[in-house]
Design an enzyme around this catalytic site. Structure first.
Site, PDB file in Angstrom:
ATOM      1  N   GLU A 106       0.810  -1.234   0.000  1.00  0.00           N
ATOM      2  CA  GLU A 106       0.000   0.000   0.000  1.00  0.00           C
ATOM      3  C   GLU A 106       0.835   1.273   0.000  1.00  0.00           C
ATOM      4  OE1 GLU A 106      -3.846  -1.506   2.492  1.00  0.00           O
ATOM      5  OE2 GLU A 106      -2.083  -1.055   3.659  1.00  0.00           O
TER       6      GLU A 106
HETATM    7  C1  TNX Z   1      -4.227  -4.066   4.909  1.00  0.00           C
HETATM    8  S1  TNX Z   1      -2.509  -6.430   4.616  1.00  0.00           S
HETATM    9  C2  TNX Z   1      -2.945  -3.802   5.328  1.00  0.00           C
HETATM   10  C3  TNX Z   1      -2.687  -3.441   6.724  1.00  0.00           C
HETATM   11  C4  TNX Z   1      -3.963  -3.304   7.504  1.00  0.00           C
HETATM   12  C5  TNX Z   1      -4.894  -4.438   7.123  1.00  0.00           C
HETATM   13  C6  TNX Z   1      -6.151  -4.470   7.918  1.00  0.00           C
HETATM   14  C7  TNX Z   1      -1.519  -5.363   4.301  1.00  0.00           C
HETATM   15  C8  TNX Z   1      -0.286  -5.799   3.693  1.00  0.00           C
HETATM   16  N1  TNX Z   1      -1.841  -4.083   4.575  1.00  0.00           N
HETATM   17  O1  TNX Z   1      -1.945  -2.253   6.778  1.00  0.00           O
HETATM   18  O2  TNX Z   1      -3.662  -3.354   8.847  1.00  0.00           O
HETATM   19  O3  TNX Z   1      -5.219  -4.312   5.761  1.00  0.00           O
HETATM   20  O4  TNX Z   1      -6.877  -5.640   7.655  1.00  0.00           O
END
Ligand code: TNX
Length: 517
Positions: free
Chosen positions: A330
């Site tokens: 992300e």
């Molecule tokens: C996505 S999973 C994210 C996390 C959040 C999560 C909550 C991932 C690699 N990134 O930063 O905590 O969703 O479910």
């Protein structure tokens, strides 16, 4: 005096019990999670009493004998003796044997041979003995898990179990960045995972809301970066000393710790501590909300790479396992080209420090090295498929199945639901090899179930989200048979509830399971 008399009457009653011939039991009826590869019942039993001895042949199995003796002590009141002997098969009692040559047992497999006189636990490696001890644990009555003295007898059904895992990487993740959890909580998390033969603990050590590992060369990471968490609580961090203690505790349970420093996004905590890591040279404010995707290291500044190298210089010696997890998810605030260059460069740095890179599958946008691993999580598998195209192994953590922070249902008091609700059946009823078309057994390293902690801030919360889903993930990663079914599993899980109660686990009592009283 009065106490003494009552005590000795109690003791004689208990001794009387333990001198009885063990009741015949049926090994095939015992509830085991994860289920073993093969099991043959022989219709008698072995009884553990105060005189039972644990026999070992090699000094390097002593530690596991001590672990077993310590585990048995509170509920039984017995302090079992540990003896070094020439050949455990010639002695009565519980014997540990390292076989070295049995191909089918692999690195973590074990064989348990139980008759009325002895239990022989054999394995190629100490890790296999440790996994076998977890099976032995589940063959005893559930009350063995209690920490206070319980009534015997302590009988174990006879027969043979031969068992080994399907996948070599079976992990759980704990996000200690969104909410911080101290060393004791992490140790309990390790114990709970090890009880189901899991062998990896991935610690998500940094995020926007907190930096949780002491880095001596960059002290503000912890004086500033660790000083908060989601909701504005006081946060916290592990000193290197404490972190070593966690790694050792995991190692003693044959679990490897994979540390994650999430970057170039999810970095607000570091960016709030050090102005120079920001594109504009200004420190950000600490962040206590739960948004994602807004922070980024300055990927075009040399200081950023010096910083990362310094972090690796201190983190790598604390990491006996082969992996450093660099996050990479992300990074919406990083330009695509910058992101790719950043990941390529950090991958080289991790390799230069003698480690393999693990990253969330987003990293497949970069040019991955063959020994890197991509962790699949998103609903869309395109990043993970890109990793497979590059001949890179995938670690399976699909958010729709394996995310332990997802709510069980719409009235669940904790958790999120961006990838859907995950009831206990949905968590269990899938396989790693068929989850994504184009990602087969040959591409898969194993399974990992992450617990993100935006909404989780106590051990009770952790246990509620993790149980009873974790035993199912453990079985998916471990069980080698192809007859896995929810209908069969839910009956075992229903009976296993008593054991989770005895382990004092605050588990979610799913209505889909007919919990045994
Ligand atoms: C996505 S999973 C994210 C996390 C959040 C999560 C909550 C991932 C690699 N990134 O930063 O905590 O969703 O479910």
């Amino acid at each position: 005096m009065r106490h003494c008399v009552i005590g000795s009457i109690l003791l004689s009653v208990m001794l009387l019990f333990s001198c009885k011939t063990p009741t015949p039991k049926d090994l095939a009826k015992e509830v085991l999670i994860p289920k073993p590869s093969s099991l043959v019942a022989t219709g008698s039993s072995f009884e553990i009493n105060s005189k039972t001895v644990i026999n070992i042949e090699n000094a390097d199995t002593k530690q596991i004998a001590v672990y077993l003796a310590e585990f048995l002590k509170p509920a039984t009141g017995f302090q079992l003796a540990i003896n070094s002997v020439e050949d455990v098969t010639k002695k009565k009692g519980i014997g540990f044997k390292l076989t070295k040559n049995s191909k089918d047992l692999g690195k973590e497999g074990y064989k348990l041979e139980i008759d009325a006189k002895r239990i022989i636990l054999s394995a190629n490696k100490p890790a296999g003995l440790f996994r076998g001890v977890q099976t032995l644990r589940q063959l005893l009555p559930a009350r063995i898990e209690k920490t206070s003295l319980q009534q015997g007898p302590w009988e174990i059904a006879s027969g043979t179990i031969e068992d080994q895992p399907k996948y070599g990487y079976r992990g759980v993740m704990l996000d200690v960045a969104r909410h911080f959890f101290g060393v004791d909580d992490v140790k309990r998390y390790i114990d709970l995972a090890a009880a189901y033969k899991m062998n990896v603990l991935h610690l998500h050590l940094s995020d926007d809301q907190g930096w949780r590992i002491e880095i001596k060369k960059w002290p503000k990471l912890t004086t500033i970066g660790a000083s908060t968490e989601v909701g504005g609580g006081k946060g916290g961090f592990y000193t290197q000393e404490q972190y070593r203690e966690i790694v050792k505790y995991a190692q003693d349970r044959f679990m490897m710790v994979v540390p994650e420093i999430d970057m170039p996004g999810h970095t607000n905590a570091a960016l709030s501590a050090y102005a120079e890591l920001n594109e504009n040279g200004k420190a950000t404010k600490p962040y206590t909300g739960i948004d994602v995707g807004f922070s980024s290291f300055a990927t075009n500044k040399e200081i950023t790479y010096q910083f990362i190298d310094d972090v690796l210089t201190e983190l790598v010696p604390l990491t006996p396992g082969p992996y450093i997890h660099i996050g990479g998810d992300e990074s919406h605030a990083t330009k695509k080209d910058d992101y790719i260059r950043f990941i390529n460069r950090v991958q080289d740095m991790v390799n230069k420090h003698g480690k393999k890179m693990l990253g969330w599958a987003d990293v497949a946008a970069a040019k991955l090295k063959k020994n890197s691993v991509a962790q699949f999580w998103q609903k869309e598998p395109k990043n993970a498929l890109k990793a497979v195209e590059q001949n890179v192994k995938v670690l399976m953590s699909p958010a729709t199945r394996a995310y332990m922070d997802m709510q069980y249902d719409s009235v669940c008091p904790l958790g999120l639901h961006w990838s859907g609700y995950i009831e206990v059946d949905k968590a269990y009823n899938w396989d790693l090899e068929t989850n994504v078309k184009g990602i087969g057994k040959e591409n898969i390293l194993g399974i990992e179930a992450p617990l993100w902690t935006e909404t989780i801030d106590s051990m009770d919360d952790i246990e509620f989200m993790v149980f009873p889903r974790l035993p199912g993930y453990a079985e998916i990663g471990w069980y080698t048979g192809n007859d896995k079914s929810w209908d069969e599993y839910k009956v075992r899980l229903a009976k296993h509830g008593k054991r989770m109660d005895a382990m004092d686990i605050n588990f979610y009592r799913s209505k889909l399971v007919n919990w045994e009283k």
